[in-house]
Design a protein around this motif. Structure first.
Motif, short mmCIF file in Angstrom:
data_model
loop_
_atom_site.label_atom_id
_atom_site.label_comp_id
_atom_site.label_asym_id
_atom_site.label_seq_id
_atom_site.Cartn_x
_atom_site.Cartn_y
_atom_site.Cartn_z
N ALA A 149 0.87 -1.18 0.00
CA ALA A 149 0.00 0.00 0.00
C ALA A 149 0.90 1.22 0.00
CB ALA A 149 -0.91 -0.01 1.22
N PHE A 150 0.30 2.41 -0.11
CA PHE A 150 1.09 3.64 -0.18
C PHE A 150 0.48 4.70 0.73
CE2 PHE A 150 2.03 1.35 -4.02
CZ PHE A 150 3.40 1.53 -4.18
N LEU A 151 1.35 5.52 1.33
CA LEU A 151 0.88 6.66 2.10
C LEU A 151 0.36 7.72 1.12
CD1 LEU A 151 3.86 7.05 4.62
CD2 LEU A 151 1.69 5.85 4.99
N TRP A 152 -0.35 8.70 1.67
CA TRP A 152 -0.91 9.77 0.84
C TRP A 152 0.23 10.55 0.16
CZ3 TRP A 152 -2.33 15.30 2.05
CH2 TRP A 152 -3.13 15.84 1.03
N LYS A 153 0.14 10.70 -1.14
CA LYS A 153 1.12 11.42 -1.97
C LYS A 153 2.51 10.80 -1.96
CE LYS A 153 -1.15 15.83 -2.42
NZ LYS A 153 -1.11 17.28 -2.27
N MET A 154 2.61 9.54 -1.53
CA MET A 154 3.92 8.89 -1.40
C MET A 154 4.63 8.71 -2.74
SD MET A 154 4.65 5.34 0.61
CE MET A 154 5.92 4.19 0.04
N VAL A 155 3.91 8.24 -3.76
CA VAL A 155 4.57 8.00 -5.05
C VAL A 155 5.06 9.32 -5.65
CG1 VAL A 155 4.36 6.99 -7.35
CG2 VAL A 155 3.14 5.95 -5.43
N ARG A 156 4.22 10.34 -5.58
CA ARG A 156 4.60 11.64 -6.15
C ARG A 156 5.75 12.28 -5.37
NH1 ARG A 156 -1.06 14.45 -6.10
NH2 ARG A 156 0.23 16.27 -6.64
N SER A 157 5.80 12.06 -4.05
CA SER A 157 6.93 12.58 -3.26
C SER A 157 8.22 11.85 -3.62
CB SER A 157 6.66 12.40 -1.76
OG SER A 157 5.47 13.03 -1.39
N ILE A 158 8.10 10.55 -3.84
CA ILE A 158 9.27 9.76 -4.22
C ILE A 158 9.82 10.25 -5.56
CG2 ILE A 158 9.97 7.47 -5.06
CD1 ILE A 158 8.28 6.25 -2.78
N ILE A 159 8.93 10.42 -6.54
CA ILE A 159 9.37 10.86 -7.87
C ILE A 159 10.02 12.24 -7.79
CG2 ILE A 159 8.38 11.84 -10.00
CD1 ILE A 159 8.99 9.03 -10.40
N GLY A 160 9.37 13.17 -7.10
CA GLY A 160 9.92 14.52 -6.96
C GLY A 160 11.31 14.49 -6.35
N THR A 161 11.47 13.65 -5.33
CA THR A 161 12.75 13.54 -4.63
C THR A 161 13.82 12.89 -5.50
OG1 THR A 161 11.55 13.33 -2.54
CG2 THR A 161 13.86 12.64 -2.55
N LEU A 162 13.48 11.76 -6.10
CA LEU A 162 14.50 11.05 -6.89
C LEU A 162 14.99 11.91 -8.06
CD1 LEU A 162 13.40 7.28 -6.93
CD2 LEU A 162 14.53 8.63 -5.16
N LEU A 163 14.09 12.68 -8.67
CA LEU A 163 14.52 13.54 -9.78
C LEU A 163 15.42 14.67 -9.30
CD1 LEU A 163 12.74 11.87 -11.64
CD2 LEU A 163 11.94 13.98 -12.65
N GLU A 164 15.15 15.17 -8.11
CA GLU A 164 16.03 16.22 -7.56
C GLU A 164 17.41 15.64 -7.24
OE1 GLU A 164 12.60 18.95 -5.43
OE2 GLU A 164 14.54 18.74 -4.43
N LEU A 165 17.42 14.44 -6.64
CA LEU A 165 18.70 13.79 -6.32
C LEU A 165 19.51 13.54 -7.59
CD1 LEU A 165 17.68 11.14 -3.59
CD2 LEU A 165 18.67 13.43 -3.25
N GLU A 166 18.81 13.05 -8.62
CA GLU A 166 19.50 12.73 -9.88
C GLU A 166 20.05 13.99 -10.53
OE1 GLU A 166 18.94 12.09 -14.44
OE2 GLU A 166 17.86 13.42 -13.08
N TYR A 167 19.29 15.09 -10.43
CA TYR A 167 19.74 16.37 -11.00
C TYR A 167 21.01 16.85 -10.28
CZ TYR A 167 19.50 21.19 -12.70
OH TYR A 167 19.78 22.40 -13.30
N LYS A 168 21.06 16.60 -8.96
CA LYS A 168 22.23 17.01 -8.15
C LYS A 168 23.34 15.96 -8.17
CE LYS A 168 19.28 19.28 -4.67
NZ LYS A 168 18.65 18.97 -3.36
N LYS A 169 23.11 14.85 -8.88
CA LYS A 169 24.06 13.73 -8.92
C LYS A 169 24.40 13.20 -7.53
CE LYS A 169 26.26 15.00 -13.34
NZ LYS A 169 26.19 16.43 -13.65
N ALA A 170 23.39 13.13 -6.66
CA ALA A 170 23.60 12.62 -5.30
C ALA A 170 23.87 11.12 -5.35
CB ALA A 170 22.37 12.90 -4.45
N GLY A 171 24.60 10.61 -4.37
CA GLY A 171 24.86 9.18 -4.28
C GLY A 171 23.60 8.43 -3.88
N PRO A 172 23.49 7.15 -4.27
CA PRO A 172 22.28 6.37 -3.98
C PRO A 172 21.99 6.22 -2.49
CG PRO A 172 23.62 5.28 -5.65
CD PRO A 172 24.43 6.41 -5.14
#
Lengths: 254, 254
Positions: free
Chosen positions: A199-222
């Motif tokens: 199951a998913f928390l409220w807005k969880m998938v959209r928060s994950i996507i927003g975060t992962l794209l920001e990390l990728e843009y900053k070239k953050a480590g996994p």
């Protein structure tokens, strides 16, 4: 007999696709058109009395579905279980389609019997925004580093407290969710993120996507993904991705 | 000088994409929202006076564009020609986007200088209709015989009297059009029909698509296409395909 003939009661399951653009989400609310209410109205026409529809996932305003499921108790003996899709589609507006229907065990409940949900998030890497895609994906003006995004996605898998990725007004009792799989892949010109969990928390998938794209843009480590999860701090995660890219793809039952 | 300084007049060309769903087509009309009027209003805001916009193709209600072009005369010296796209996009509603802008020779006219137009028609072969695609393609409940459709398409190429494929209220002076290329190909899950010609009669592309799909369904021989063209009889051709699948893809200039 004497008019006391017993009516046959059946539990019916529907598979549902909808364009979330003109809906205020799935769940019935006072103001605004919802998918649940739209289908309940159609069911009422067929049954001549109100029918309550249990949905598997309460999608938000603007979120789409290709494989939502729902169930209801029916006493409409004149409609075979496998024909509810046709009967409903003849009444429903064109932004909702019933893609399948059938009888299920009386104990089946679309929401509580579900063991997993899969969401897809459609990203469109483009320089110029395409008007016809504006309600159906998130158009991001750059190319993605898919291997790095998949390194991040792998860190989501497992049972975690996902408070850091929940919406501000999340009302779920437990913040723990079990993610079975998460990955990014190219499909039909889009970059698709697929995530399956119990199951998913409220807005969880959209928060994950927003975060992962920001990390990728900053070239953050996994490892940064695990740090954010473990912090339980929403402020450490990124922004919430737009609803337009999100699709409830599939609901799984045992 | 004395306030009599000469204003610089430039001819500006725009490339335009739009979602035709909520437009009554390109051309300004008394009742209904049109793309031309929407962009003209935005140009008026930038210029502080009315500006007339010449479009290359007068798309119908519900027809989309990825590569429409238009031109206008501008005295807005404060806006560099290559920045009209940004200036307009900041004003325009999200279902129209200016994808490019630049200065062109004073003799350029978006409509009369065009030497070819390319339209794409998106077909989606599917058993179940997808709500999110309902305004953006034609969903046909069968698989297509692509080689046979391409045999038909080849018969369209050349200069012909296309009366048999024109809409009932076609107002063009000559029914002759020169088709440079026409073919069907698979793309991103869709079957796309691409057709390029010097110009098109009213509803010609949609009449062609409706007819070719009927011929293919009936397994007619490819020579039937030439027979229909030569008959000049609209009744021999098939029905008009829905506007939802049609996109003005590109306008070419010498």
């Amino acid at each position: 007999m004497n008019g006391l003939q017993e009516r046959k009661i059946r539990n019916i399951r529907l598979t549902i696709a909808y364009d979330g653009t003109d809906f205020c989400g799935w769940q019935v609310q006072k103001n605004g058109r919802t998918v649940q209410e739209t289908i309940e109205k159609a069911l009422e026409k067929l049954h001549k009395h109100p029918v309550f529809l249990h949905g598997a996932g309460r999608t938000d305003s603007g979120v789409h579905a290709t494989g939502q499921t729902a169930s209801f108790i029916s006493d409409a003996e004149n409609i075979p279980p496998g024909k509810f899709n046709l009967a409903l589609n003849s009444i429903l507006p064109k932004d909702v389609r019933i893609t399948g229907s059938g009888e299920v065990h009386p104990s089946f409940h679309a929401r509580f019997s579900a063991v997993a949900r899969t969401y897809h998030y459609y990203l469109y890497p483009s320089g110029v925004r395409h008007p016809v895609l504006r309600n159906y994906c998130w158009q991001v003006k750059r190319q993605f580093n898919l291997p790095l995004l998949n390194d991040y996605a792998a860190r989501l898998v497992g049972q975690h407290d996902f408070t850091a990725f929940s919406g501000p007004r999340n009302e779920d009792k437990s913040p723990f969710r079990n993610i079975h799989a998460a990955s990014f892949f190219p499909m039909n010109g889009f970059t698709v993120f697929s995530i399956t969990g119990n199951a998913f928390l409220w807005k969880m998938v959209r928060s994950i996507i927003g975060t992962l794209l920001e990390l990728e843009y900053k070239k953050a480590g996994p490892d940064r993904v695990r740090e954010i999860i473990e912090s339980g701090n929403r402020a450490l995660a990124g922004s919430t991705a737009p609803a337009t890219g999100l699709y409830l793809h599939k609901v799984s039952y045992t």
